[in-house]
Design a protein around this motif. Structure first.
Motif, PDB file in Angstrom:
ATOM      1  N   GLU A   1       0.833  -1.210   0.000  1.00 21.90           N
ATOM      2  CA  GLU A   1       0.000   0.000   0.000  1.00 21.90           C
ATOM      3  C   GLU A   1       0.863   1.252   0.000  1.00 21.90           C
ATOM      4  O   GLU A   1       0.516   2.255  -0.652  1.00 21.90           O
ATOM      5  CB  GLU A   1      -0.913  -0.007   1.230  1.00 21.90           C
TER       6      GLU A   1
ATOM      7  N   ALA B   1       2.084   1.786  -3.454  1.00 20.89           N
ATOM      8  CA  ALA B   1       1.006   2.321  -4.307  1.00 20.89           C
ATOM      9  C   ALA B   1       0.841   3.818  -4.085  1.00 20.89           C
ATOM     10  O   ALA B   1       0.623   4.581  -5.040  1.00 20.89           O
ATOM     11  CB  ALA B   1      -0.300   1.592  -4.008  1.00 20.89           C
ATOM     12  N   LEU B   2       0.964   4.251  -2.829  1.00 16.47           N
ATOM     13  CA  LEU B   2       0.861   5.684  -2.534  1.00 16.47           C
ATOM     14  C   LEU B   2       2.017   6.455  -3.164  1.00 16.47           C
ATOM     15  O   LEU B   2       1.814   7.572  -3.675  1.00 16.47           O
ATOM     16  CB  LEU B   2       0.860   5.902  -1.020  1.00 16.47           C
ATOM     17  N   ARG B   3       3.201   5.873  -3.135  1.00 19.70           N
ATOM     18  CA  ARG B   3       4.364   6.552  -3.731  1.00 19.70           C
ATOM     19  C   ARG B   3       4.184   6.734  -5.237  1.00 19.70           C
ATOM     20  O   ARG B   3       4.610   7.749  -5.803  1.00 19.70           O
ATOM     21  CB  ARG B   3       5.643   5.761  -3.426  1.00 19.70           C
ATOM     22  N   VAL B   4       3.544   5.783  -5.870  1.00 22.18           N
ATOM     23  CA  VAL B   4       3.271   5.899  -7.307  1.00 22.18           C
ATOM     24  C   VAL B   4       2.157   6.912  -7.554  1.00 22.18           C
ATOM     25  O   VAL B   4       2.260   7.777  -8.436  1.00 22.18           O
ATOM     26  CB  VAL B   4       2.884   4.522  -7.895  1.00 22.18           C
ATOM     27  N   LYS B   5       1.104   6.821  -6.765  1.00 21.74           N
ATOM     28  CA  LYS B   5      -0.078   7.668  -6.967  1.00 21.74           C
ATOM     29  C   LYS B   5       0.220   9.145  -6.741  1.00 21.74           C
ATOM     30  O   LYS B   5      -0.275  10.025  -7.467  1.00 21.74           O
ATOM     31  CB  LYS B   5      -1.187   7.209  -6.026  1.00 21.74           C
ATOM     32  N   TYR B   6       1.034   9.435  -5.713  1.00 22.26           N
ATOM     33  CA  TYR B   6       1.306  10.832  -5.369  1.00 22.26           C
ATOM     34  C   TYR B   6       2.777  11.181  -5.617  1.00 22.26           C
ATOM     35  O   TYR B   6       3.379  11.946  -4.854  1.00 22.26           O
ATOM     36  CB  TYR B   6       0.935  11.091  -3.906  1.00 22.26           C
TER      37      TYR B   6
ATOM     38  N   ASP C   1       3.245  14.861  -5.798  1.00 22.70           N
ATOM     39  CA  ASP C   1       2.664  15.681  -4.728  1.00 22.70           C
ATOM     40  C   ASP C   1       3.234  15.210  -3.389  1.00 22.70           C
ATOM     41  O   ASP C   1       2.665  14.351  -2.721  1.00 22.70           O
ATOM     42  CB  ASP C   1       1.137  15.543  -4.737  1.00 22.70           C
TER      43      ASP C   1
ATOM     44  N   ARG D   1       0.916  15.641  -0.237  1.00 22.12           N
ATOM     45  CA  ARG D   1      -0.177  14.672  -0.175  1.00 22.12           C
ATOM     46  C   ARG D   1       0.349  13.280   0.150  1.00 22.12           C
ATOM     47  O   ARG D   1      -0.283  12.523   0.904  1.00 22.12           O
ATOM     48  CB  ARG D   1      -0.924  14.668  -1.519  1.00 22.12           C
ATOM     49  N   LEU D   2       1.491  12.955  -0.422  1.00 20.79           N
ATOM     50  CA  LEU D   2       2.099  11.650  -0.145  1.00 20.79           C
ATOM     51  C   LEU D   2       2.397  11.512   1.344  1.00 20.79           C
ATOM     52  O   LEU D   2       2.106  10.471   1.947  1.00 20.79           O
ATOM     53  CB  LEU D   2       3.387  11.489  -0.951  1.00 20.79           C
TER      54      LEU D   2
ATOM     55  N   GLU E   1      -0.958  11.192   3.338  1.00 21.14           N
ATOM     56  CA  GLU E   1      -1.599   9.890   3.122  1.00 21.14           C
ATOM     57  C   GLU E   1      -0.804   8.763   3.790  1.00 21.14           C
ATOM     58  O   GLU E   1      -1.392   7.805   4.308  1.00 21.14           O
ATOM     59  CB  GLU E   1      -1.713   9.616   1.618  1.00 21.14           C
ATOM     60  N   THR E   2       0.507   8.886   3.771  1.00 20.34           N
ATOM     61  CA  THR E   2       1.348   7.885   4.426  1.00 20.34           C
ATOM     62  C   THR E   2       1.123   7.887   5.931  1.00 20.34           C
ATOM     63  O   THR E   2       0.972   6.835   6.564  1.00 20.34           O
ATOM     64  CB  THR E   2       2.834   8.145   4.123  1.00 20.34           C
TER      65      THR E   2
END
Length: 217
Positions: A65, A68-73, A76, A79-80, A83-84
């Motif tokens: 997960e 996935a966050l590192r790719v998605k943001y 940004d 935001r990363l 969200e982390t």
């Protein structure tokens, strides 16, 4: 500061009192006092280490997960980061640990008072075992402390279950080298405290490693 002078004086009184009860003078007093302090904190430090191990396991489970966050943001950073933090918080990872604060609050003034007492001449001219003057550095004691610190770091890394175990062992070895350089330029009295603390850390790491193996981790 007046209050700090009182703390340092109290440290001297305690150490001299112990020195009059046990053989070996101020050296034995320093060693025994250091062992008592670290052993008193052992339940707290064990609890902290167990929580850190659970955190390492939880982070390993969260890695897909987090990736996935590192790719998605990727574009940004703010935001990363948020969200982390949110993901880790929801998983119970990264919360403030009171045990860490407790351990630091207990040890910091003890170590500080010990350093001040030694600088004030507490160990000047004192003999202990093969050490002719505790106020001077001792290479053999330093070697023993480094060996204990390295063993503690190695066992601790194995007990942590952290995938980056090799990096932890390397960091522990580097820390031991830095400690050796410092001890070789300072009073052997510090080495007695450091050695006692490292010895208890070895016991702690052995306990944690045994627990991990018993649970088949």
């Amino acid at each position: 500061m007046a209050w700090w002078t009182v703390v340092v004086d109290l440290m001297r009184v305690v150490l001299f009192a112990i020195a009059h009860v046990v053989p070996g003078g101020i050296g034995s007093a320093l060693l025994l006092f250091s062992l008592i302090v670290r052993l008193a904190l052992l339940p707290v430090s064990l609890r902290l280490a167990r929580k850190q191990r659970r955190t390492s396991v939880a982070l390993a489970q969260l890695e897909p997960e987090l990736a996935a966050l590192r790719v998605k943001y990727a574009d940004d950073r703010a935001r990363l980061a948020s969200e982390t933090v949110a993901l880790c918080r929801d998983a119970g990872v990264g919360s403030v640990n009171r045990d860490t604060l407790t351990t630091w609050l207990v040890q910091a003034p003890v170590i500080g008072a010990l350093i001040s007492a030694v600088r004030g001449g507490l160990a000047t001219g004192a003999r202990f075992l093969w050490i002719g003057d505790l106020a001077r550095p001792d290479a053999l004691l330093t070697s023993a402390v480094v060996a204990l610190a390295t063993a503690s770091a190695t066992l601790g890394a194995k007990a942590s279950g952290n995938p980056g175990m090799r990096a932890l062992i390397t960091a522990g070895a580097l820390s031991a080298i830095v400690s050796a350089v410092w001890l070789l330029r300072n009073s052997a009295a510090y080495g007695l405290y450091w050695g006692a603390s490292s010895a208890v850390s070895v016991v702690q790491s052995a306990i944690l490693l045994r627990e991990r193996r018993r649970h088949g981790e």
